[in-house]
Design a protein around this motif. Structure first.
Motif, mmCIF file in Angstrom:
data_model
loop_
_atom_site.group_PDB
_atom_site.id
_atom_site.type_symbol
_atom_site.label_atom_id
_atom_site.label_comp_id
_atom_site.label_asym_id
_atom_site.label_seq_id
_atom_site.Cartn_x
_atom_site.Cartn_y
_atom_site.Cartn_z
ATOM 1 N N THR B 17 0.833 -1.200 0.000
ATOM 2 C CA THR B 17 0.000 0.000 0.000
ATOM 3 C C THR B 17 0.870 1.254 0.000
ATOM 4 O OG1 THR B 17 -1.748 -1.203 1.129
ATOM 5 C CG2 THR B 17 -1.830 1.195 1.275
ATOM 6 N N ASP B 40 -7.881 -4.355 -2.216
ATOM 7 C CA ASP B 40 -7.861 -5.082 -0.946
ATOM 8 C C ASP B 40 -9.252 -4.985 -0.308
ATOM 9 O OD1 ASP B 40 -7.072 -6.462 1.265
ATOM 10 O OD2 ASP B 40 -5.328 -5.211 1.707
ATOM 11 N N ASN B 45 -7.335 0.469 2.880
ATOM 12 C CA ASN B 45 -6.558 1.480 3.605
ATOM 13 C C ASN B 45 -5.732 2.407 2.733
ATOM 14 O OD1 ASN B 45 -4.416 -0.237 3.066
ATOM 15 N ND2 ASN B 45 -4.435 -1.132 5.112
ATOM 16 N N ASP B 119 -3.429 -1.873 -5.976
ATOM 17 C CA ASP B 119 -2.897 -2.341 -4.695
ATOM 18 C C ASP B 119 -3.536 -3.687 -4.384
ATOM 19 O OD1 ASP B 119 -1.744 -2.547 -2.212
ATOM 20 O OD2 ASP B 119 -3.037 -1.051 -1.250
HETATM 21 MG MG LIG Z 1 -2.042 -3.056 2.087
#
Ligand SMILES: [Mg+2]
Ligand SMILES: Nc1ncnc2c1ncn2[C@@H]1O[C@H](COP(=O)(O)OP(=O)(O)O)[C@@H](O)[C@H]1O
Lengths: 134, 263
Positions: B17, B40, B45, B119
């Motif tokens: 990330t 994700d 996040n 990501d």
């Molecule tokens: Mg991550």
């Protein structure tokens, strides 16, 4: 010994190879497994976490760092050869070996593992070059 | 038409990330149009790392499920005009998105953006398969730890099986003093096992944590080494040949013969 025909036609005698050998032209990575009924030649590495097993011999033209099992169906004459023999675990027939815990594994020359007098023995693999340049 | 790049690792917590946020921000700084996709699902996040959490209305499952248009879900960055985020959903249902939907989504995004950076979640299950489905290229992130490298190797094998060839490597959280003392795997040790091209090395740096908590990726900070490392990686992604950061301790990467650009 029977004579054999080469692809080009002429007869080649005297030399007979082992049938049933497979050539793998890549690296086996962690989590990948390969099993073969015969001999295996790998042009690449066998990484930590990868496994290769064969009923016959296993030759790794690269680094052997995973789990290797030659003679997987009990052939005590099977052997493992690698340019760098640094296996996590090495098995021949029903003999299972691993490197000692208190040793940092290192291998600087091609080596061959086979059963001698009932124990798995690892020796450097004599290439012709060693003799020439000694 | 833009390029779709997935950032993966196998092991969690190694810096996927962080890498995604920094590469996206760095590319936007150079004037590229970039969209970041947080794949994700359930553990989003990337929005927090970019400081965009409070702007989320729609997420990726709203787009794939046809509940909103892509434009409505894309969040524009605070600082850079060319940077957008497609946030992950917070649902527990990881099968909310499937690989075919991801392919369509990536195709849509690449029409409008120069770079689409995805990501990827940790692991090798459905979330991983979704994340790589629409990608042209992959970046594998690892830390200099045996377990992380082992997982990275597994990922490289799975990427190869999925026809995503020639992934590039980023080694994150390197502590040069420890490497020098022989207490940490060196870059050479890692390349020796993974045998893939090195895209860059990012040092362990508390500024990464500090800037992450502020929601401003470290790549914008000219004073620290980790920011410089990310800026170099960004330039390599755009095809420039940039030598590895010269490190004061020097010489620990002796065996690496060549540095490669990304293209
Ligand atoms: Mg991550
Ligand atoms: N180079 C670095 N130096 C210091 N801390 C880092 C570095 N890279 C990542 N971190 C920290 O490590 C943690 C995990 O990073 P993250 O990017 O969330 O990993 P992942 O997405 O792979 O799970 C975060 O707290 C992040 O701030």
């Amino acid at each position: 010994m029977d004579s054999k025909r080469t692809p080009n036609g002429p007869v080649s005698d005297e030399i007979e190879g082992d049938e049933n050998t497979i050539l793998i032209r890549r690296t086996l990575r962690s989590g990948q497994k390969f099993y073969y009924n015969g001999n295996v030649i790998i042009m690449g590495d066998v990484n930590p976490g990868a496994q290769v097993a064969a009923t016959g011999n296993i030759i790794v033209m690269g680094q052997m760092r995973g789990v290797v099992h030659a003679g997987a169906e009990g052939d005590e004459a099977a052997m493992v050869m690698a340019f760098r023999l640094l296996p996590t675990q090495l098995r021949i027939a029903n003999h299972i070996t691993r490197p000692p815990d208190d040793e940092v594994p290192s291998s600087t020359v091609p080596e061959i593992a086979r059963i001698k007098n009932g124990v798995v023995t690892i020796e450097s693999y004599p290439t012709g070059l060693d003799r020439v340049f000694r | 038409m833009g390029e779709v790049i997935v950032v993966t690792s196998g092991k969690g917590g190694v810096g996927k990330t962080t890498t995604t946020a920094n590469l996206g921000t760095g590319l936007a700084q150079l004037g590229y149009k970039v969209s970041l996709v947080d794949a994700d699902i359930g553990l989003r996040n990337l929005d927090v790392v970019l400081g965009l959490e409070n702007r989320i209305v729609y997420d990726i499952t709203d787009v794939t499920g046809g509940h909103c248009r892509m434009r409505q879900a894309l969040i524009k960055d605070k600082r850079y005009d060319g940077l957008f985020l497609l946030p992950a959903a917070q649902t527990k249902d990881k099968s909310a998105v499937n690989p075919d939907q991801m392919k369509v989504l990536c195709e849509d995004l690449r029409q409008e953006f120069d770079f689409v950076i995805i990501d990827c979640p940790a692991g090798i299950e459905q979330g991983f398969r979704n994340a790589i489905a629409g990608a042209d290229r992959a970046i594998v992130v690892t830390t200099p730890e045996v377990s992380a490298v082992r997982d990275a190797d597994r990922i490289v094998g799975l990427l190869e099986a999925a026809e995503l060839r020639d992934p590039k490597l980023i080694v994150n959280r390197v502590r040069y003093k420890m490497v020098k003392a022989g207490d940490m795997m060196s870059i050479d040790d890692i390349i020796d096992i993974l045998a893939i091209d090195l895209l860059g090395v990012v040092p362990e740096d508390e500024m990464v944590v500090i800037t992450t908590n502020r929601g401003e990726p470290v790549v914008s900070d000219d004073r620290c080494r980790s920011g410089a490392a990310y800026r170099n990686i960004v330039r390599r992604i755009t095809g420039e040949q940039v030598p590895l950061l010269s490190l004061d301790e020097g010489g620990f990467m002796g065996k690496i013969r060549r540095m490669i650009g990304f293209k």
